[in-house]
Design a protein around this motif. Structure first.
Motif, short mmCIF file in Angstrom:
data_model
loop_
_atom_site.label_atom_id
_atom_site.label_comp_id
_atom_site.label_asym_id
_atom_site.label_seq_id
_atom_site.Cartn_x
_atom_site.Cartn_y
_atom_site.Cartn_z
N LYS A 19 0.95 -1.10 -0.07
CA LYS A 19 -0.18 0.11 0.03
C LYS A 19 1.02 1.26 -0.07
N PHE A 20 1.96 1.18 0.74
CA PHE A 20 2.88 2.45 0.60
C PHE A 20 3.65 2.58 -0.35
N ALA A 23 1.19 4.27 -2.88
CA ALA A 23 1.38 5.82 -2.54
C ALA A 23 2.62 6.23 -3.28
N ASP A 28 3.36 10.48 -4.28
CA ASP A 28 3.52 10.97 -2.76
C ASP A 28 4.76 10.65 -2.07
N ALA A 31 5.59 8.82 1.28
CA ALA A 31 5.34 7.24 1.64
C ALA A 31 6.75 6.58 1.69
N ALA A 97 -2.85 13.49 5.45
CA ALA A 97 -3.10 12.50 4.31
C ALA A 97 -4.86 12.44 4.28
N SER A 101 -6.85 8.90 -0.53
CA SER A 101 -5.83 8.96 -1.34
C SER A 101 -4.91 7.49 -1.01
N PRO A 102 -4.05 7.07 -1.86
CA PRO A 102 -3.25 6.07 -1.54
C PRO A 102 -2.60 6.32 -0.40
N LEU A 103 -1.83 7.41 -0.01
CA LEU A 103 -1.31 7.28 1.45
C LEU A 103 -2.14 7.31 2.51
N GLN A 105 -5.04 5.91 2.50
CA GLN A 105 -5.35 4.30 2.40
C GLN A 105 -4.52 3.58 3.30
#
Length: 173
Positions: A19-20, A23, A28, A31, A97, A101-103, A105
């Motif tokens: 997941k990171f 991101a 981002d 991350a 965050a 957003s991916p970060l 999440q």
């Protein structure tokens, strides 16, 4: 993890890491700090003495338990500070965050599963991730496409047991 008559959930660090990575790949840069700390956890894991295989040899069970305790103690000394640093970072980043957003999440996933992701520190025989299991079961997932159906629910259960046994035997050599 089975402990005191209860089954405890243990989470996989590889899932949190992915997941990171998403991101970071999404642009981002924040991350990267989480990935650096997670990388540190994996470096520590690679430095641990390997687990000893099960054996009927006299004294081997005691040696296995000593090795597991050695791994647990090293994790407590080396990995716990990295986890504490990552937890502080997650708390610092969470307010800035965006949740979708991916970060955001990635942070939410890590925070929601924090206790389960830290359980590997308690037992030397636990893995930091379940990548070995996933690689072992990949053959089942790939084969499922080719088989179509196994034939019955009982056949499916039998196949699951047999694949588990064969996968364990392969892993143990």
């Amino acid at each position: 993890l089975y402990q005191s008559g209860l089954v405890k959930h243990v989470c996989c660090w590889a899932h949190a890491r992915r997941k990171f990575v998403a991101a970071a790949e999404g642009g981002d840069a924040r991350a990267e700090q989480a990935l650096l700390l997670i990388r540190r956890l994996y470096v520590i894991e690679r430095q641990l003495p390997p687990l000893l295989l099960p054996s009927d040899e006299p004294g081997q069970e005691q040696r296995r338990r000593q090795r597991e305790e050695q791994r647990r103690a090293l994790r407590q000394r080396e990995a716990r500070p990295a986890l504490e640093e990552l937890e502080r970072w997650l708390e610092q980043q969470r307010p800035s965050a965006l949740p979708k957003s991916p970060l955001g999440q990635a942070i939410t996933y890590a925070r929601n599963n924090w206790a389960a992701m830290g359980r590997y520190l308690r037992e030397g025989w636990l893995g930091i991730d379940n990548n070995l299991s996933e690689r072992t079961l990949r053959a089942v997932a790939l084969g499922r496409v080719n088989w179509g159906v196994i034939g019955s629910e009982a056949g499916g259960k039998t196949a699951a047991v047999l694949y588990s046994i064969v996968g364990t035997c392969k892993h143990l050599g």
